[in-house]
Design a protein around this motif. Sequence first.
Motif, PDB file in Angstrom:
ATOM      1  N   ASN A  41       0.625  -1.317  -0.146  1.00 31.38           N
ATOM      2  CA  ASN A  41      -0.132  -0.059   0.115  1.00 31.38           C
ATOM      3  C   ASN A  41       0.977   1.161  -0.099  1.00 31.38           C
ATOM      4  OD1 ASN A  41      -2.497  -1.439   0.396  1.00 31.38           O
ATOM      5  ND2 ASN A  41      -1.882  -1.776   2.431  1.00 31.38           N
ATOM      6  N   PHE A  42       2.082   1.076   0.205  1.00 31.65           N
ATOM      7  CA  PHE A  42       2.958   2.198   0.044  1.00 31.65           C
ATOM      8  C   PHE A  42       3.539   2.790  -1.341  1.00 31.65           C
ATOM      9  CE2 PHE A  42       7.204   4.499   0.542  1.00 31.65           C
ATOM     10  CZ  PHE A  42       6.890   5.225   1.519  1.00 31.65           C
ATOM     11  N   ALA A  43       3.322   4.241  -1.610  1.00 28.98           N
ATOM     12  CA  ALA A  43       3.429   4.569  -2.850  1.00 28.98           C
ATOM     13  C   ALA A  43       4.929   5.058  -3.168  1.00 28.98           C
ATOM     14  CB  ALA A  43       2.627   6.078  -2.859  1.00 28.98           C
ATOM     15  N   PHE A  44       5.478   3.990  -3.321  1.00 24.04           N
ATOM     16  CA  PHE A  44       6.950   4.314  -3.700  1.00 24.04           C
ATOM     17  C   PHE A  44       7.211   5.382  -4.969  1.00 24.04           C
ATOM     18  CE2 PHE A  44       6.962   0.070  -1.966  1.00 24.04           C
ATOM     19  CZ  PHE A  44       7.898   0.128  -0.827  1.00 24.04           C
ATOM     20  N   GLU A  45       6.440   5.113  -5.815  1.00 19.13           N
ATOM     21  CA  GLU A  45       6.495   6.235  -6.946  1.00 19.13           C
ATOM     22  C   GLU A  45       6.536   7.766  -6.462  1.00 19.13           C
ATOM     23  OE1 GLU A  45       2.368   5.203  -6.667  1.00 19.13           O
ATOM     24  OE2 GLU A  45       4.050   4.077  -6.619  1.00 19.13           O
ATOM     25  N   SER A  46       5.773   8.056  -5.339  1.00 21.56           N
ATOM     26  CA  SER A  46       5.649   9.259  -5.122  1.00 21.56           C
ATOM     27  C   SER A  46       6.840   9.816  -4.156  1.00 21.56           C
ATOM     28  CB  SER A  46       4.492   9.429  -4.214  1.00 21.56           C
ATOM     29  OG  SER A  46       4.535   8.919  -3.036  1.00 21.56           O
ATOM     30  N   LYS A  47       7.824   9.175  -3.800  1.00 18.99           N
ATOM     31  CA  LYS A  47       9.004   9.514  -2.920  1.00 18.99           C
ATOM     32  C   LYS A  47      10.335   9.746  -4.004  1.00 18.99           C
ATOM     33  CE  LYS A  47       6.520   8.543   0.303  1.00 18.99           C
ATOM     34  NZ  LYS A  47       5.488   9.625   1.067  1.00 18.99           N
ATOM     35  N   GLY A  48      10.999  10.508  -3.385  1.00 20.23           N
ATOM     36  CA  GLY A  48      12.042  10.966  -4.431  1.00 20.23           C
ATOM     37  C   GLY A  48      13.461  11.249  -3.852  1.00 20.23           C
ATOM     38  N   THR A  49      13.594  11.180  -2.355  1.00 24.16           N
ATOM     39  CA  THR A  49      14.847  11.293  -1.881  1.00 24.16           C
ATOM     40  C   THR A  49      15.125  10.240  -0.706  1.00 24.16           C
ATOM     41  OG1 THR A  49      14.053  12.866  -0.072  1.00 24.16           O
ATOM     42  CG2 THR A  49      15.053  13.817  -2.034  1.00 24.16           C
ATOM     43  N   PHE A  50      16.275   9.798  -0.350  1.00 23.25           N
ATOM     44  CA  PHE A  50      16.528   8.862   0.563  1.00 23.25           C
ATOM     45  C   PHE A  50      17.904   9.316   1.198  1.00 23.25           C
ATOM     46  CE2 PHE A  50      19.497   7.638  -2.664  1.00 23.25           C
ATOM     47  CZ  PHE A  50      20.474   6.967  -2.190  1.00 23.25           C
ATOM     48  N   SER A  51      18.132   8.881   2.365  1.00 27.58           N
ATOM     49  CA  SER A  51      19.350   9.045   3.375  1.00 27.58           C
ATOM     50  C   SER A  51      19.754   7.680   3.949  1.00 27.58           C
ATOM     51  CB  SER A  51      18.863   9.997   4.458  1.00 27.58           C
ATOM     52  OG  SER A  51      20.263   9.992   5.243  1.00 27.58           O
ATOM     53  N   ILE A  52      21.068   7.693   3.962  1.00 27.84           N
ATOM     54  CA  ILE A  52      21.652   6.436   4.469  1.00 27.84           C
ATOM     55  C   ILE A  52      22.616   6.581   5.247  1.00 27.84           C
ATOM     56  CG2 ILE A  52      23.034   5.937   2.330  1.00 27.84           C
ATOM     57  CD1 ILE A  52      22.382   3.032   2.749  1.00 27.84           C
ATOM     58  N   PRO A  53      23.158   5.847   6.400  1.00 24.78           N
ATOM     59  CA  PRO A  53      24.305   6.229   7.282  1.00 24.78           C
ATOM     60  C   PRO A  53      25.449   5.787   6.343  1.00 24.78           C
ATOM     61  CG  PRO A  53      22.633   4.651   8.312  1.00 24.78           C
ATOM     62  CD  PRO A  53      22.217   4.748   7.051  1.00 24.78           C
ATOM     63  N   ASP A  54      26.807   6.366   6.827  1.00 22.70           N
ATOM     64  CA  ASP A  54      27.920   6.057   6.306  1.00 22.70           C
ATOM     65  C   ASP A  54      28.733   4.953   7.029  1.00 22.70           C
ATOM     66  OD1 ASP A  54      28.641   7.356   8.719  1.00 22.70           O
ATOM     67  OD2 ASP A  54      29.633   9.028   7.863  1.00 22.70           O
ATOM     68  N   GLU A  55      27.977   4.234   7.777  1.00 21.14           N
ATOM     69  CA  GLU A  55      28.334   2.899   8.623  1.00 21.14           C
ATOM     70  C   GLU A  55      27.420   1.878   8.291  1.00 21.14           C
ATOM     71  OE1 GLU A  55      31.351   2.731   9.609  1.00 21.14           O
ATOM     72  OE2 GLU A  55      32.116   4.825  10.435  1.00 21.14           O
ATOM     73  N   VAL A  56      27.807   0.921   8.563  1.00 19.71           N
ATOM     74  CA  VAL A  56      26.858  -0.366   8.631  1.00 19.71           C
ATOM     75  C   VAL A  56      27.078  -1.050  10.131  1.00 19.71           C
ATOM     76  CG1 VAL A  56      26.483  -2.707   7.796  1.00 19.71           C
ATOM     77  CG2 VAL A  56      27.127  -1.013   6.189  1.00 19.71           C
ATOM     78  N   ILE A 108      14.582   6.549   4.585  1.00 25.60           N
ATOM     79  CA  ILE A 108      15.716   6.452   5.357  1.00 25.60           C
ATOM     80  C   ILE A 108      16.111   4.912   4.952  1.00 25.60           C
ATOM     81  CG2 ILE A 108      17.045   6.331   7.421  1.00 25.60           C
ATOM     82  CD1 ILE A 108      15.514   9.133   8.090  1.00 25.60           C
ATOM     83  N   ILE A 109      17.209   4.494   4.846  1.00 20.02           N
ATOM     84  CA  ILE A 109      17.617   3.170   4.627  1.00 20.02           C
ATOM     85  C   ILE A 109      18.675   2.549   5.677  1.00 20.02           C
ATOM     86  CG2 ILE A 109      18.588   1.516   2.842  1.00 20.02           C
ATOM     87  CD1 ILE A 109      17.729   3.221   0.796  1.00 20.02           C
ATOM     88  N   LEU A 110      18.450   1.818   6.415  1.00 19.58           N
ATOM     89  CA  LEU A 110      19.306   1.438   7.490  1.00 19.58           C
ATOM     90  C   LEU A 110      19.887  -0.087   7.322  1.00 19.58           C
ATOM     91  CD1 LEU A 110      16.581   2.435  10.498  1.00 19.58           C
ATOM     92  CD2 LEU A 110      18.579   3.829   9.233  1.00 19.58           C
ATOM     93  N   PRO A 111      21.097  -0.169   6.880  1.00 22.58           N
ATOM     94  CA  PRO A 111      21.553  -1.348   6.606  1.00 22.58           C
ATOM     95  C   PRO A 111      22.496  -2.020   7.932  1.00 22.58           C
ATOM     96  CG  PRO A 111      22.961   0.255   5.792  1.00 22.58           C
ATOM     97  CD  PRO A 111      21.967   0.800   6.515  1.00 22.58           C
ATOM     98  N   TRP A 126      16.735   0.159  19.237  1.00 20.59           N
ATOM     99  CA  TRP A 126      17.985   1.160  19.948  1.00 20.59           C
ATOM    100  C   TRP A 126      19.252   1.199  19.111  1.00 20.59           C
ATOM    101  CZ3 TRP A 126      17.590   4.831  23.297  1.00 20.59           C
ATOM    102  CH2 TRP A 126      16.272   4.687  24.104  1.00 20.59           C
ATOM    103  N   TYR A 127      19.585   0.347  18.263  1.00 14.00           N
ATOM    104  CA  TYR A 127      20.841   0.079  17.543  1.00 14.00           C
ATOM    105  C   TYR A 127      20.896   1.520  16.563  1.00 14.00           C
ATOM    106  CZ  TYR A 127      22.429  -4.492  18.453  1.00 14.00           C
ATOM    107  OH  TYR A 127      23.135  -5.643  19.007  1.00 14.00           O
ATOM    108  N   TRP A 128      19.690   2.103  16.202  1.00 11.25           N
ATOM    109  CA  TRP A 128      19.904   3.104  15.332  1.00 11.25           C
ATOM    110  C   TRP A 128      19.716   4.405  16.194  1.00 11.25           C
ATOM    111  CZ3 TRP A 128      21.956   2.473  10.944  1.00 11.25           C
ATOM    112  CH2 TRP A 128      22.127   1.195  10.283  1.00 11.25           C
ATOM    113  N   ASN A 129      19.661   4.500  17.348  1.00 11.74           N
ATOM    114  CA  ASN A 129      19.264   5.889  18.103  1.00 11.74           C
ATOM    115  C   ASN A 129      20.428   7.039  17.731  1.00 11.74           C
ATOM    116  OD1 ASN A 129      21.297   4.583  19.735  1.00 11.74           O
ATOM    117  ND2 ASN A 129      19.982   5.102  21.472  1.00 11.74           N
ATOM    118  N   TRP A 130      21.559   6.402  17.341  1.00  7.02           N
ATOM    119  CA  TRP A 130      22.620   7.535  16.910  1.00  7.02           C
ATOM    120  C   TRP A 130      22.457   8.026  15.703  1.00  7.02           C
ATOM    121  CZ3 TRP A 130      25.861   6.492  12.566  1.00  7.02           C
ATOM    122  CH2 TRP A 130      25.779   5.294  12.029  1.00  7.02           C
ATOM    123  N   TYR A 131      21.570   7.566  15.013  1.00 10.11           N
ATOM    124  CA  TYR A 131      21.595   8.144  13.522  1.00 10.11           C
ATOM    125  C   TYR A 131      20.143   8.623  13.088  1.00 10.11           C
ATOM    126  CZ  TYR A 131      21.314   8.289   8.303  1.00 10.11           C
ATOM    127  OH  TYR A 131      21.136   8.732   7.067  1.00 10.11           O
TER     128      TYR A 131
END
Length: 214
Positions: A41-56, A108-111, A126-131
């Motif tokens: 049900n999510f409209a991926f086509e309506s989204k244009g930007t993303f962010s991703i950390p510089d660490e995994v 936001i993509i979290l690897p 809580w692993y992602w509370n820093w980002y």
Amino acid sequence: MKRINQLILASLALLVFTACTPDGAEYVDELDIVYTNYDPNFAFESKGTFSIPDEVIKIDQEDAPNEPGWEPEFVDPIYANAILETIKSNMRNYGYTEVDESANPDLIILPSAMQTDQLYFYYDWWYWNWYYPGWIPGWGWGYPGYFPPTVTRIRTGSMFIQMTDPKNQSATDKIPVVWTGIVNGLFEGNVNTISTRITQTIDQAFEQSPYLAK
């Protein structure tokens, strides 16, 4: 649930195949598994930007990420760079633009990755509370219409990709996870082999998710 059942059936088929083959799989990469799921049900086509950390993030079952003073452990840059660059490349190819997490991205993509024989995908947020922007206690992940699978006896080396919708936190403090990718079987072999498999399996995750394209 349909895709979860498909994953289970695929795993059983793999076991049957290796049992019927006298010597089993000849190479490690023949046992790699790529699993994806998404919110239809999510409209991926309506989204244009993303962010991703510089660490995994490196997930450790013995960690206690919600304890005071805790700091995350990260995957070796040799492998992390391959993971991050392959994700970015696929997102760009699908029509998205990378921005800083402070620029109010649509996605936001979290690897993350872990090395264990027993793997739980529903790990501590809580692993992602820093980002994650504006993170506060009580937040968690909200998965659309399915519960993340619990997979046991996974060979060492598994990678997760969570694509989240930061603009639609629910009234119950759940952050929507609109797409997930899981790769089982990485981080075995030499550096070049692992890097190649990382690229191939992440490419496969996006290839089998054409609905992400704009």
